[in-house]
Design a protein around this motif. Structure first.
Motif, PDB file in Angstrom:
ATOM      1  N   GLN A 120       0.408 -28.106 -60.943  1.00  0.00           N
ATOM      2  CA  GLN A 120      -0.288 -27.494 -59.812  1.00  0.00           C
ATOM      3  C   GLN A 120      -1.281 -26.491 -60.377  1.00  0.00           C
ATOM      4  N   VAL A 121      -2.524 -26.484 -59.873  1.00  0.00           N
ATOM      5  CA  VAL A 121      -3.513 -25.501 -60.310  1.00  0.00           C
ATOM      6  C   VAL A 121      -4.119 -24.810 -59.097  1.00  0.00           C
ATOM      7  N   ASN A 122      -4.400 -23.528 -59.271  1.00  0.00           N
ATOM      8  CA  ASN A 122      -5.108 -22.726 -58.283  1.00  0.00           C
ATOM      9  C   ASN A 122      -6.226 -22.030 -59.040  1.00  0.00           C
ATOM     10  N   LEU A 123      -7.453 -22.412 -58.737  1.00  0.00           N
ATOM     11  CA  LEU A 123      -8.600 -21.945 -59.510  1.00  0.00           C
ATOM     12  C   LEU A 123      -9.715 -21.442 -58.605  1.00  0.00           C
ATOM     13  N   ARG A 124     -10.534 -20.594 -59.177  1.00  0.00           N
ATOM     14  CA  ARG A 124     -11.835 -20.258 -58.601  1.00  0.00           C
ATOM     15  C   ARG A 124     -12.854 -20.908 -59.536  1.00  0.00           C
ATOM     16  N   ILE A 125     -13.798 -21.605 -58.953  1.00  0.00           N
ATOM     17  CA  ILE A 125     -14.724 -22.381 -59.765  1.00  0.00           C
ATOM     18  C   ILE A 125     -16.161 -22.075 -59.360  1.00  0.00           C
ATOM     19  N   MET A 126     -17.023 -22.045 -60.370  1.00  0.00           N
ATOM     20  CA  MET A 126     -18.453 -21.921 -60.133  1.00  0.00           C
ATOM     21  C   MET A 126     -19.139 -23.130 -60.757  1.00  0.00           C
ATOM     22  N   TYR A 127     -19.988 -23.756 -59.982  1.00  0.00           N
ATOM     23  CA  TYR A 127     -20.750 -24.925 -60.418  1.00  0.00           C
ATOM     24  C   TYR A 127     -22.234 -24.577 -60.391  1.00  0.00           C
ATOM     25  N   THR A 128     -22.978 -25.138 -61.319  1.00  0.00           N
ATOM     26  CA  THR A 128     -24.430 -25.044 -61.297  1.00  0.00           C
ATOM     27  C   THR A 128     -24.979 -26.456 -61.196  1.00  0.00           C
ATOM     28  N   TRP A 129     -25.725 -26.693 -60.128  1.00  0.00           N
ATOM     29  CA  TRP A 129     -26.351 -27.984 -59.878  1.00  0.00           C
ATOM     30  C   TRP A 129     -27.857 -27.837 -60.044  1.00  0.00           C
ATOM     31  N   VAL A 130     -28.506 -28.858 -60.567  1.00  0.00           N
ATOM     32  CA  VAL A 130     -29.964 -28.870 -60.660  1.00  0.00           C
ATOM     33  C   VAL A 130     -30.482 -30.136 -59.986  1.00  0.00           C
ATOM     34  N   LYS A 131     -31.602 -29.978 -59.311  1.00  0.00           N
ATOM     35  CA  LYS A 131     -32.211 -31.135 -58.664  1.00  0.00           C
ATOM     36  C   LYS A 131     -33.077 -31.849 -59.678  1.00  0.00           C
ATOM     37  N   SER A 132     -32.764 -33.109 -59.903  1.00  0.00           N
ATOM     38  CA  SER A 132     -33.492 -33.944 -60.851  1.00  0.00           C
ATOM     39  C   SER A 132     -34.011 -35.148 -60.080  1.00  0.00           C
ATOM     40  N   ASN A 133     -35.325 -35.272 -60.010  1.00  0.00           N
ATOM     41  CA  ASN A 133     -35.955 -36.264 -59.136  1.00  0.00           C
ATOM     42  C   ASN A 133     -35.504 -35.970 -57.713  1.00  0.00           C
ATOM     43  N   LYS A 134     -34.791 -36.864 -57.088  1.00  0.00           N
ATOM     44  CA  LYS A 134     -34.385 -36.626 -55.702  1.00  0.00           C
ATOM     45  C   LYS A 134     -32.885 -36.407 -55.550  1.00  0.00           C
ATOM     46  N   SER A 135     -32.160 -36.276 -56.672  1.00  0.00           N
ATOM     47  CA  SER A 135     -30.709 -36.097 -56.575  1.00  0.00           C
ATOM     48  C   SER A 135     -30.276 -34.821 -57.296  1.00  0.00           C
ATOM     49  N   TRP A 136     -29.112 -34.321 -56.908  1.00  0.00           N
ATOM     50  CA  TRP A 136     -28.531 -33.139 -57.524  1.00  0.00           C
ATOM     51  C   TRP A 136     -27.553 -33.582 -58.599  1.00  0.00           C
ATOM     52  N   LYS A 137     -27.656 -32.953 -59.770  1.00  0.00           N
ATOM     53  CA  LYS A 137     -26.780 -33.277 -60.899  1.00  0.00           C
ATOM     54  C   LYS A 137     -26.031 -32.031 -61.338  1.00  0.00           C
ATOM     55  N   LEU A 138     -24.765 -32.205 -61.672  1.00  0.00           N
ATOM     56  CA  LEU A 138     -23.947 -31.088 -62.130  1.00  0.00           C
ATOM     57  C   LEU A 138     -24.303 -30.751 -63.569  1.00  0.00           C
ATOM     58  N   LEU A 139     -24.811 -29.536 -63.766  1.00  0.00           N
ATOM     59  CA  LEU A 139     -25.204 -29.066 -65.102  1.00  0.00           C
ATOM     60  C   LEU A 139     -24.095 -28.251 -65.755  1.00  0.00           C
ATOM     61  N   ALA A 140     -23.387 -27.452 -64.946  1.00  0.00           N
ATOM     62  CA  ALA A 140     -22.354 -26.588 -65.525  1.00  0.00           C
ATOM     63  C   ALA A 140     -21.247 -26.336 -64.517  1.00  0.00           C
ATOM     64  N   ARG A 141     -20.059 -26.109 -65.063  1.00  0.00           N
ATOM     65  CA  ARG A 141     -18.893 -25.773 -64.252  1.00  0.00           C
ATOM     66  C   ARG A 141     -18.025 -24.844 -65.070  1.00  0.00           C
ATOM     67  N   GLN A 142     -17.528 -23.784 -64.436  1.00  0.00           N
ATOM     68  CA  GLN A 142     -16.596 -22.888 -65.112  1.00  0.00           C
ATOM     69  C   GLN A 142     -15.483 -22.523 -64.137  1.00  0.00           C
ATOM     70  N   ALA A 143     -14.257 -22.649 -64.595  1.00  0.00           N
ATOM     71  CA  ALA A 143     -13.087 -22.352 -63.783  1.00  0.00           C
ATOM     72  C   ALA A 143     -12.331 -21.152 -64.366  1.00  0.00           C
ATOM     73  N   VAL A 144     -11.758 -20.372 -63.462  1.00  0.00           N
ATOM     74  CA  VAL A 144     -10.855 -19.281 -63.845  1.00  0.00           C
ATOM     75  C   VAL A 144      -9.615 -19.376 -62.980  1.00  0.00           C
ATOM     76  N   LYS A 145      -8.504 -18.952 -63.542  1.00  0.00           N
ATOM     77  CA  LYS A 145      -7.252 -18.964 -62.775  1.00  0.00           C
ATOM     78  C   LYS A 145      -7.289 -17.892 -61.692  1.00  0.00           C
ATOM     79  N   VAL A 146      -6.726 -18.232 -60.536  1.00  0.00           N
ATOM     80  CA  VAL A 146      -6.619 -17.274 -59.446  1.00  0.00           C
ATOM     81  C   VAL A 146      -5.487 -16.320 -59.762  1.00  0.00           C
ATOM     82  N   ILE A 147      -5.779 -15.038 -59.715  1.00  0.00           N
ATOM     83  CA  ILE A 147      -4.764 -14.022 -59.949  1.00  0.00           C
ATOM     84  C   ILE A 147      -4.366 -13.444 -58.606  1.00  0.00           C
ATOM     85  N   GLU A 148      -3.121 -13.647 -58.241  1.00  0.00           N
ATOM     86  CA  GLU A 148      -2.610 -13.120 -56.974  1.00  0.00           C
ATOM     87  C   GLU A 148      -2.274 -11.656 -57.152  1.00  0.00           C
ATOM     88  N   LYS A 149      -2.737 -10.823 -56.223  1.00  0.00           N
ATOM     89  CA  LYS A 149      -2.481  -9.383 -56.299  1.00  0.00           C
ATOM     90  C   LYS A 149      -1.213  -9.019 -55.571  1.00  0.00           C
TER      91      LYS A 149
END
Length: 149
Positions: A120-149
């Protein structure tokens, strides 16, 4: 042309341009949302040809463990079962679009079966998409574990 007519013309041009800009922004937002949904589906049911189409050739895909993959290793690990998402639930998604770049953040909760080991995973994720021609492509993704307070 007097100054009043000039100001009226400028005002008119701005007013007719706003809906076009808003429409373009809305179209991009829908396209990025659709790309995110396609990616979510491909993480659960990987298809190497479809992954190749949606992932940027210079992809950097960071995991919460610190492991970073490129496009070819991600496709290999997803299709071999080394990285196996069984379910993925996404909440708190936010999208920011600036020109041909989109940043997406969300919270991801998933069940996994990496190399046959359930998890089981619980993450916060940030993605960077770039538009190439007429479609969006995933350039970068970074995940961090969710820390419950």
């Amino acid at each position: 042309m007097n100054i009043i007519n000039f100001k009226q013309n400028i005002f008119f041009i701005i007013m007719i341009s706003l809906p076009v800009f808003a429409s373009s922004q809305n179209k991009s937002m829908v396209q990025v949302e659709n790309s995110m949904e396609i990616l979510r589906d491909l993480l659960i049911n990987p298809d190497p040809m479809k992954l190749d189409q949606i992932l940027h050739d210079r992809l950097t895909y960071g995991h919460s463990s610190g492991f970073v993959e490129d496009k070819s290793s991600l496709i290999k690990n997803l299709t071999s079962g080394n990285s196996d998402f069984v379910t993925i639930d996404i909440t708190e998604q936010e999208i920011l679009i600036e020109d041909k770049t989109a940043i997406v953040r969300h919270k991801l909760s998933a069940t996994t079966n990496d190399k046959g080991t359930p998890g089981q995973v619980n993450l916060r994720i940030m993605y960077t998409w770039v538009k190439s021609n007429k479609s969006w492509k995933l350039l970068a993704r970074q995940a961090v574990k969710v820390i419950e307070k």
